[in-house]
Enzyme design. Structure first.
Site, short mmCIF file in Angstrom:
data_model
loop_
_atom_site.label_atom_id
_atom_site.label_comp_id
_atom_site.label_asym_id
_atom_site.label_seq_id
_atom_site.Cartn_x
_atom_site.Cartn_y
_atom_site.Cartn_z
CE1 TYR A 23 -3.59 2.52 0.35
CE2 TYR A 23 -2.61 3.50 2.18
CZ TYR A 23 -3.36 3.49 1.17
OH TYR A 23 -4.22 4.58 1.13
CG ASP A 67 5.47 3.77 1.67
OD1 ASP A 67 5.43 4.62 2.45
OD2 ASP A 67 4.49 3.68 0.84
CE LYS A 70 0.17 5.84 8.16
NZ LYS A 70 -1.33 6.07 8.30
#
Length: 401
Positions: A147, A216, A243
């Site tokens: 993802y 990522d 985040k």
């Protein structure tokens, strides 16, 4: 258990019905929806959140790993309040962008230059733009079910996580067309760590054919001062962040080799344009900077120690019924005796296990992801870990596959 959920979340049902009149499915963020309807949160403080029905939860989700300091941390609140009083956003550069970029480039040795945006999705899109422009190739190799945000990949090919032999074969077969390989070093689907052989092998084969490697680290940056790449001792060409670096506000960033990132410099001929009304906005930058001040080496070690301790206790408790995967402060339930090594393997597990686990933990005051993801935050301690373990001990016989 669904009847009990409806009974204890009746006001949330009313909120959901109202939302459904103006939001498709009553939702504006797919990951927060679950059947029969989600509970609506009213407030949060430290490691606890409270819904509109008055239910209290220990928050073991932390907005999907973003709130590493918990909710409404007083230092972050004070820093943000100070900034808001001076203004929320300007049509010009500001010093705090530079300061946060300096912190990140000091921590992440592979990142010589950094650019900010507003989400991990945006950061991944820009990382792919950079890779394609730099290599003059179009194809992207990614992991099956990896993802990287809410967008569709064009001209991509999937590989299986932790299967180096097949990955190398696909890369060699398409080497003249591949711009980059993009990968989560810990696969979010199941929170499955890459083997060192797999991640290091990808670095070797991509370097051999001048293919860029993108890590990522939107989720995994929390695991070490330099991100999980410093744990594996793998240096990517581009790193994607998000985040925790925003301190609870919308954020994304991408950084890496200077020659790659300089493609975005407006001082260069034919540069890649990258604008965004809220890129590097002062409130996010201030919150992120304050968060990273607190998130130092000892804090990260404490988080990881808590996570590993919790994983060990839960695996002892679950033996023969289920197991916990993950690394450090990032953890995940799996409906198997041993953790899956890829998304293909994880997807064969019993979905009813995860649905029942989620509802029963909610009813017992634990907030985690419907898919089985959970994580720890700095406000937690032995008491909170004990409550989590006690909850699972009380419900495991009702959910074990």
């Amino acid at each position: 258990m669904i009847d009990q959920y409806r009974k204890t979340h009746s006001r949330s049902w009313k909120f959901h019905q109202r939302a459904a009149k103006v939001l498709p499915g009553g939702d504006t963020r797919s990951v927060t929806y679950f059947d029969p309807y989600p509970c609506f949160i009213e407030s949060g403080s430290g490691c606890r959140i409270y819904d509109v029905d008055g239910n209290e939860y220990l928050d073991f989700l932390n907005n999907y790993t973003a709130l590493i300091l918990g909710h409404a941390h007083p230092q972050v609140v004070a820093r943000v309040t100070h900034q808001i009083k001076k203004g929320t956003v300007y049509p010009a550069p500001i010093e705090v962008q530079t300061v946060l970029a300096e912190v990140l480039t000091r921590r992440i040795s592979s990142c010589k230059k950094i650019r900010f945006c507003n989400s991990g999705t945006e950061a991944n899109i820009q990382a792919l733009r950079a890779a394609r422009a730099f290599t003059k190739r179009k194809k992207v190799v990614k992991v099956y079910r990896g993802y990287h945000g809410s967008f569709d990949f064009d001209d991509s090919v999937d590989i299986t996580f932790n299967d180096l032999e097949k990955a190398e074969g696909i890369i060699r077969e398409n080497k003249d067309e591949i711009a980059c390989v993009i990968i989560e070093p810990i696969l979010g689907k199941g929170m499955i760590p890459a083997t060192r052989e797999f991640l290091c092998g990808l670095r070797e084969v991509t370097a051999q054919y001048d293919i860029l490697l993108i890590l990522d680290e939107v989720v995994t940056f929390r695991l070490d001062l330099g991100g999980v790449q410093s744990v594996y001792k793998v240096e990517p060409d581009i790193t994607v962040l998000g985040k925790v670096i925003g301190g609870g506000f919308p954020v994304g960033a991408f950084g890496g080799r200077e020659d790659i990132l300089m493609q975005f410099s407006p001082q260069e001929d034919g540069f890649i344009p990258h604008s965004g009304t809220f890129n590097g906005n002062p409130v996010t930058m201030a919150a992120g900077l304050e968060t990273l001040k607190i998130l130092d080496g000892p804090a990260i070690k404490r988080l990881n120690d808590m996570g590993e301790h919790l994983k060990k206790d839960l695996n002892t408790l679950l033996e023969g019924k289920a197991c916990i995967s993950g690394m450090g402060s990032l953890l995940h339930f799996q409906a198997a005796e041993t953790p899956a090594s890829s998304a293909e393997e994880f997807e064969t597990q019993d979905r009813d296990f995860f649905r029942n686990l989620h509802i029963l933990t909610l009813l017992n005051g634990i907030y985690m992801a419907p898919r089985g993801l959970f994580n720890v935050s700095l406000p937690m301690g032995d008491t909170e870990l004990g409550q989590f373990t006690g909850c699972i001990e009380g419900i495991i016989d009702d959910i074990a596959p």
